[in-house]
Design an enzyme around this catalytic site. Structure first.
Site, PDB file in Angstrom:
ATOM      1  N   THR A  23       0.817  -1.217   0.000  1.00  8.82           N
ATOM      2  CA  THR A  23       0.000   0.000   0.000  1.00  8.82           C
ATOM      3  C   THR A  23       0.845   1.260   0.000  1.00  8.82           C
ATOM      4  O   THR A  23       0.499   2.252  -0.641  1.00  8.82           O
ATOM      5  CB  THR A  23      -0.940   0.004   1.227  1.00  8.82           C
ATOM      6  OG1 THR A  23      -1.859  -1.089   1.108  1.00  8.82           O
ATOM      7  CG2 THR A  23      -1.713   1.305   1.339  1.00  8.82           C
ATOM      8  N   THR A  99       1.099  -4.276   4.358  1.00  6.31           N
ATOM      9  CA  THR A  99       0.860  -4.614   5.769  1.00  6.31           C
ATOM     10  C   THR A  99       0.194  -5.965   5.965  1.00  6.31           C
ATOM     11  O   THR A  99       0.197  -6.496   7.073  1.00  6.31           O
ATOM     12  CB  THR A  99      -0.022  -3.538   6.437  1.00  6.31           C
ATOM     13  OG1 THR A  99      -1.275  -3.472   5.756  1.00  6.31           O
ATOM     14  CG2 THR A  99       0.661  -2.178   6.388  1.00  6.31           C
ATOM     15  N   ASP A 100      -0.391  -6.533   4.900  1.00  5.91           N
ATOM     16  CA  ASP A 100      -1.097  -7.812   5.053  1.00  5.91           C
ATOM     17  C   ASP A 100      -0.224  -8.891   5.685  1.00  5.91           C
ATOM     18  O   ASP A 100      -0.713  -9.729   6.445  1.00  5.91           O
ATOM     19  CB  ASP A 100      -1.592  -8.322   3.692  1.00  5.91           C
ATOM     20  CG  ASP A 100      -2.821  -7.582   3.193  1.00  5.91           C
ATOM     21  OD1 ASP A 100      -3.436  -6.853   3.991  1.00  5.91           O
ATOM     22  OD2 ASP A 100      -3.160  -7.746   2.010  1.00  5.91           O
TER      23      ASP A 100
END
Length: 361
Positions: A23, A99-100
């Site tokens: 992201t 961030t996943d």
């Protein structure tokens, strides 16, 4: 104004920023939505005030993929890149990514990072097209942490929203909040305060796997216990795996219907018992009913201690990739899970840092 001799003699800190995508690096597409597109150099160029902090930053445009698409091959290559940069004299490494999977990739790096320089993983919850995008602030905080001597010896860290977290503790706890990363067991290691990392909670030890060429074909699965589950899924997937992590209820409980198949599976492959709750350890001797932690451990399952299912999977994958036997695996989880002693870690410590001590939760 004259410059002091101390300022003249102070060495410039060097930090490498390795970009993986995510992201923090996403931009809009003509059809709507965002995708990873920005280079590591573009991310660094967008950080306000970076030129004034006195850190020499070098960028590595390593990957441009979503965090969900990272593979173990990517992480193996990343660990090599980190190792090479540290050997080249960098004072710290920053990794930017989606961030996943930060809670998994950071722990992967942590158990393979045997030198003092910190590795700091960060990212963003709000992409650069949104008002209040958090990527630049997180990246600046990560660079400041990686460059600071107080972070040496802490292994891999996650820096997010001015919090500094140990890779082995940190979890993503919210789908959209910019303060999503928390450390339920033990709390954060510290915070960024006026541009300086302040470490207030320093673990005594951490675990590092030996630096060896490991297998790339290991499969480790995670199966979560749920109300009324009869164990069909468990039996369906287990024969395809080299190792299994059970995300159990509470302190380490599963439905009674799971007990026979789990015992059979544990006779063939290592099965690690974790809690699905997100905080707290798996117990060892409190409950005694069929499917309790005491019952399951007596049937050959391995206690994860404070390691959550995602961290346990990463550690088990690394151990199996190194051809660890059942005794070695049990000892490693005792040390890394916080319920053993420093001497339980099965790999030797050497002068160069290869090997390990116990990781405190």
């Amino acid at each position: 104004m004259p410059v002091s001799s101390e300022a003249v003699m102070a060495p410039v800190r060097r930090v490498a920023v390795v970009g993986l995508g995510g992201t923090i690096a996403m931009t809009a597409t003509p059809g709507g939505g965002v995708v990873p597109a920005l280079s590591a150099e573009q991310l660094v160029a967008a950080v306000p005030g970076l030129a004034e902090i006195g850190v020499d930053v070098e960028v590595v445009d390593f990957r441009r993929v979503p965090g969900a698409s990272l593979t173990f091959d990517d992480l193996s290559a990343l660990a090599d890149e980190v190792r090479d940069r540290c050997a080249a004299g960098f004072d710290g490494i920053v990794v930017t990514q989606g961030t996943d999977t930060i809670e998994e990739t950071s722990y992967y790096l942590d158990v393979r990072h045997a030198v003092p320089q910190p590795v700091v993983v960060t990212g963003a919850m709000r992409n650069p097209t949104l008002a209040g995008a958090d990527g630049p602030g997180n990246l600046l905080a990560a660079i400041l942490t990686a460059a600071d001597p107080t972070a040496r010896g802490l292994g891999c860290l996650v820096v997010f929203a001015d919090g500094i977290h140990a890779a082995r503790r940190v979890r993503k706890t919210h789908t959209t909040s910019t303060s999503t990363f928390r450390s339920p067991d033990g709390g954060p290691l510290g915070y960024l305060v006026e541009g300086r990392p302040q470490i207030v909670n320093r673990p005594a030890d951490r675990a590092v796997l030996p630096d060896i060429h490991s297998r790339a074909d290991v499969r480790v699965g995670v199966v979560t216990a749920t109300l009324g589950d009869d164990g069909t899924l468990l039996q369906t997937v287990a024969h395809r795996l080299d190792g299994l992590v059970v995300a159990a209820f509470g302190v380490g409980h599963v439905p009674a219907t799971w007990v026979p198949p789990l015992e059979q599976i544990a006779d063939r492959i290592p099965v690690v018992l974790c809690s699905r709750t997100g905080a707290g350890p798996v117990l060892v001797a409190t409950y005694a009913f069929p499917g309790s932690e005491r019952d399951l451990l007596s049937r050959g399952l391995v206690r994860a201690g404070f390691l959550d299912p995602l961290k346990a999977r990463i550690l088990l994958h690394g151990l199996l990739a190194a051809d660890a036997d059942s005794k070695t695996i049990a000892a490693a989880f005792a040390a890394a899970g916080g319920h053993g002693t420093p001497d339980d870690w099965p790999y030797p410590t050497t002068a160069t840092g290869q090997g390990t001590h116990r990781a405190q939760p």
